[in-house]
Design a protein around this motif. Structure first.
Motif, PDB file in Angstrom:
ATOM      1  N   ASP A 153       0.890  -1.216   0.056  1.00  0.00           N
ATOM      2  CA  ASP A 153      -0.178   0.047   0.111  1.00  0.00           C
ATOM      3  C   ASP A 153       0.884   1.288   0.126  1.00  0.00           C
ATOM      4  O   ASP A 153       0.764   2.072   0.587  1.00  0.00           O
ATOM      5  CB  ASP A 153      -1.112   0.080   1.282  1.00  0.00           C
ATOM      6  N   GLY A 154       2.090   1.228  -0.788  1.00  0.00           N
ATOM      7  CA  GLY A 154       2.727   2.492  -0.964  1.00  0.00           C
ATOM      8  C   GLY A 154       3.591   2.669   0.375  1.00  0.00           C
ATOM      9  O   GLY A 154       4.492   3.583   0.352  1.00  0.00           O
ATOM     10  N   GLN A 155       3.751   1.647   1.028  1.00  0.00           N
ATOM     11  CA  GLN A 155       4.879   1.651   2.262  1.00  0.00           C
ATOM     12  C   GLN A 155       6.147   0.753   2.131  1.00  0.00           C
ATOM     13  O   GLN A 155       5.712  -0.427   1.510  1.00  0.00           O
ATOM     14  CB  GLN A 155       4.065   1.339   3.475  1.00  0.00           C
ATOM     15  N   ALA A 156       7.175   1.263   2.121  1.00  0.00           N
ATOM     16  CA  ALA A 156       8.120   0.530   1.925  1.00  0.00           C
ATOM     17  C   ALA A 156       8.320  -0.714   2.717  1.00  0.00           C
ATOM     18  O   ALA A 156       7.987  -0.763   3.538  1.00  0.00           O
ATOM     19  CB  ALA A 156       9.455   1.246   1.940  1.00  0.00           C
ATOM     20  N   ASN A 157       8.992  -1.789   2.079  1.00  0.00           N
ATOM     21  CA  ASN A 157       8.970  -3.057   2.825  1.00  0.00           C
ATOM     22  C   ASN A 157      10.318  -2.925   3.635  1.00  0.00           C
ATOM     23  O   ASN A 157      11.386  -3.369   2.965  1.00  0.00           O
ATOM     24  CB  ASN A 157       8.772  -4.387   2.026  1.00  0.00           C
ATOM     25  N   ASN A 170      10.924   5.229  -3.495  1.00  0.00           N
ATOM     26  CA  ASN A 170      10.920   6.242  -4.401  1.00  0.00           C
ATOM     27  C   ASN A 170       9.705   7.024  -4.164  1.00  0.00           C
ATOM     28  O   ASN A 170       9.181   7.371  -3.367  1.00  0.00           O
ATOM     29  CB  ASN A 170      11.060   5.378  -5.676  1.00  0.00           C
ATOM     30  N   LYS A 171       9.195   7.501  -5.367  1.00  0.00           N
ATOM     31  CA  LYS A 171       8.155   8.754  -5.424  1.00  0.00           C
ATOM     32  C   LYS A 171       7.118   8.114  -5.044  1.00  0.00           C
ATOM     33  O   LYS A 171       6.002   8.935  -4.438  1.00  0.00           O
ATOM     34  CB  LYS A 171       7.981   9.465  -6.874  1.00  0.00           C
ATOM     35  N   GLN A 172       6.459   6.945  -5.219  1.00  0.00           N
ATOM     36  CA  GLN A 172       5.455   6.250  -5.115  1.00  0.00           C
ATOM     37  C   GLN A 172       5.634   5.372  -3.583  1.00  0.00           C
ATOM     38  O   GLN A 172       4.625   5.383  -3.015  1.00  0.00           O
ATOM     39  CB  GLN A 172       5.113   5.186  -6.030  1.00  0.00           C
ATOM     40  N   ILE A 173       6.785   5.209  -3.363  1.00  0.00           N
ATOM     41  CA  ILE A 173       6.789   4.090  -1.927  1.00  0.00           C
ATOM     42  C   ILE A 173       7.683   4.769  -1.115  1.00  0.00           C
ATOM     43  O   ILE A 173       8.557   5.584  -1.232  1.00  0.00           O
ATOM     44  CB  ILE A 173       7.656   2.881  -2.421  1.00  0.00           C
ATOM     45  N   ALA A 174       6.907   4.857   0.263  1.00  0.00           N
ATOM     46  CA  ALA A 174       7.470   5.810   1.290  1.00  0.00           C
ATOM     47  C   ALA A 174       7.855   4.988   2.715  1.00  0.00           C
ATOM     48  O   ALA A 174       7.310   4.035   2.869  1.00  0.00           O
ATOM     49  CB  ALA A 174       6.463   6.852   1.737  1.00  0.00           C
ATOM     50  N   PRO A 210       9.804  14.409  -1.321  1.00  0.00           N
ATOM     51  CA  PRO A 210       9.040  14.804  -0.177  1.00  0.00           C
ATOM     52  C   PRO A 210       9.467  13.996   0.963  1.00  0.00           C
ATOM     53  O   PRO A 210       9.927  12.693   0.852  1.00  0.00           O
ATOM     54  CB  PRO A 210       7.526  14.437  -0.589  1.00  0.00           C
ATOM     55  N   PRO A 211       8.914  14.282   2.388  1.00  0.00           N
ATOM     56  CA  PRO A 211       9.596  13.600   3.597  1.00  0.00           C
ATOM     57  C   PRO A 211       8.828  12.282   3.304  1.00  0.00           C
ATOM     58  O   PRO A 211       7.510  11.960   2.852  1.00  0.00           O
ATOM     59  CB  PRO A 211       8.479  14.386   4.618  1.00  0.00           C
ATOM     60  N   GLY A 212       9.686  11.022   3.624  1.00  0.00           N
ATOM     61  CA  GLY A 212       9.267   9.921   3.670  1.00  0.00           C
ATOM     62  C   GLY A 212       9.573   9.094   2.264  1.00  0.00           C
ATOM     63  O   GLY A 212       9.849   7.852   2.175  1.00  0.00           O
ATOM     64  N   HIS A 213       9.802   9.995   1.461  1.00  0.00           N
ATOM     65  CA  HIS A 213      10.253   9.389   0.027  1.00  0.00           C
ATOM     66  C   HIS A 213      11.728   9.547  -0.338  1.00  0.00           C
ATOM     67  O   HIS A 213      12.149   9.374  -1.474  1.00  0.00           O
ATOM     68  CB  HIS A 213       9.311  10.008  -1.051  1.00  0.00           C
TER      69      HIS A 213
END
Ligand SMILES: [Zn+2]
Length: 285
Positions: free
Chosen positions: A90-94, A104-108, A192-195
Motif C-alpha cells: 500500500d505504498g509503504q516500503a517493505n 521512491n516517488k510512490q513508495i515511502a 517529499p518527506p518519507g520518500h
C-alpha cells in the motif's frame, strides 16, 4: 428438422463461396459469408460449426480451444539472494528487504523510521554535513570507507556531502526547496518527506573538489565523477538516478547520489543497466 436442411443449404452456399474464393480474392467474400451463418442460427451448438465452416473459420477457432494444451512452465529462480517479500505494501516500503529496501516517488518509509545501526563512516565530509547527516547503516558505512580509501589511493579527491537524513530534516529541506523553486521543480531533484532514499541510511551524496563539492551534473565530466561511475558497484553502490532513467524514476540525473545495495546486486544492476525498481521487479518475479 429444419436445421439440417438449413445447414445443408449453408454448406452448399459456403462451398460455392469457397469455390469462388479459391479462384478469386478470399478476403472480400469472407465477411459476407460469416455474418449470414451466425445471425440466422444463433442456437446452433458450437460443435456443429466446424463441420460447415471454411478453413479460415477453423483457424480462427483454434486459439480458443488451445488453452487446455498449455505446457506448464516451471522456472526455479536461480539467484540465491532473491527476497520473497513484496516490494511494497500500500505504498509503504517493505523494510524486511533490508539493504534492498525500495523507496521512491510512490513508495515511502514510515515517518518514524530511523535505522537502528547508523554509524559515522571514517571518511572526509564537507563541513556543512554535521551530526547524523554523516551517518550510514553499518554495512554501507564500511563499504563507503573502502571506496573512499581506494579513491584517495588512486588520486581521486572525494568528500561526502550528505548521508542519512531523518524524516524531520527532509521536511525542512523539501519545504525550503519548494519555497525556492516551486513544488514541481523541487520534485525533480528532491523528495517529499518519507520518500527520500537518504532516510534509509543506505544513500550518500559524494562530490569532488573539482566541482567545489557541489551537487552538480558537472561531476559527470570530472575524473572523480568518472571514477565513481566506473567503480562504485565494486563497493556495493549504484549511481541510482541515471540520465536514461529520468522518466522512470522521476529524478533528474544525479551522478553524486550513491545507493548501497551490496556488491552482487550493484554489479547486476550495472550490467543490466536498468533502474533499481526494474531490477527488483525482475529479481522478485
Ligand atoms: Zn542524494
Amino acid at each position: 428438422m429444419r436445421k439440417p436442411s438449413f445447414l445443408m443449404v449453408c454448406c452448399a452456399l459456403t462451398l460455392t463461396l469457397v469455390g469462388c474464393n479459391t479462384s478469386e480474392q478470399p478476403e472480400t467474400e469472407q465477411p459476407v459469408d460469416e455474418p449470414t451463418v451466425s445471425e440466422q442460427e444463433p442456437t446452433t451448438p458450437p460443435e456443429e460449426s466446424p463441420t460447415e465452416s471454411t478453413e479460415e473459420e477453423q483457424v480462427n477457432e483454434e486459439p480458443a480451444e488451445e488453452p487446455p494444451v498449455e505446457t506448464p512452465e516451471e522456472e526455479a529462480p536461480p539467484i540465491e539472494l532473491v527476497p520473497t517479500e513484496p516490494i511494497e505494501r500500500d505504498g509503504q516500503a517493505n523494510l524486511a528487504l533490508d539493504t534492498l529496501v525500495l523507496v521512491n516517488k510512490q513508495i515511502a518509509l514510515p515517518s518514524t523510521y530511523k535505522p537502528g545501526d547508523l554509524v559515522t563512516p571514517n571518511i572526509d565530509f564537507v563541513d556543512s554535513a554535521t551530526g547524523d547527516r554523516r551517518m550510514l547503516r553499518q554495512e554501507a558505512a564500511t563499504a563507503v570507507e573502502a571506496l573512499m580509501k581506494d579513491a584517495k589511493a588512486a588520486g581521486i579527491d572525494l568528500k561526502g556531502t550528505s548521508a542519512f537524513r531523518s524524516y524531520e530534516y527532509q521536511v525542512q529541506l523539501f519545504n525550503s526547496y519548494v519555497a525556492r523553486d516551486g513544488k514541481e521543480q523541487a520534485m525533480k531533484y528532491s523528495a517529499p518527506p518519507g520518500h527520500s532514499e537518504h532516510q534509509t541510511g543506505l544513500a550518500i551524496d559524494i562530490s569532488s573538489a573539482s566541482v567545489g563539492y557541489q551537487l552538480t551534473q558537472g561531476l559527470e565530466q570530472t575524473k572523480e565523477g568518472k571514477w565513481l561511475a566506473d567503480n562504485a558497484h565494486t563497493y556495493g553502490f549504484i549511481v541510482r538516478y541515471q540520465r536514461a532513467y529520468e522518466a522512470e524514476t522521476g529524478y533528474m540525473y544525479e551522478p553524486w547520489h550513491l545507493r548501497y545495495i551490496g556488491v552482487e546486486h550493484a554489479t547486476n544492476v550495472r550490467e543490466m543497466n536498468v533502474p533499481f525498481e526494474q531490477y527488483l521487479e525482475q529479481l522478485m518475479d
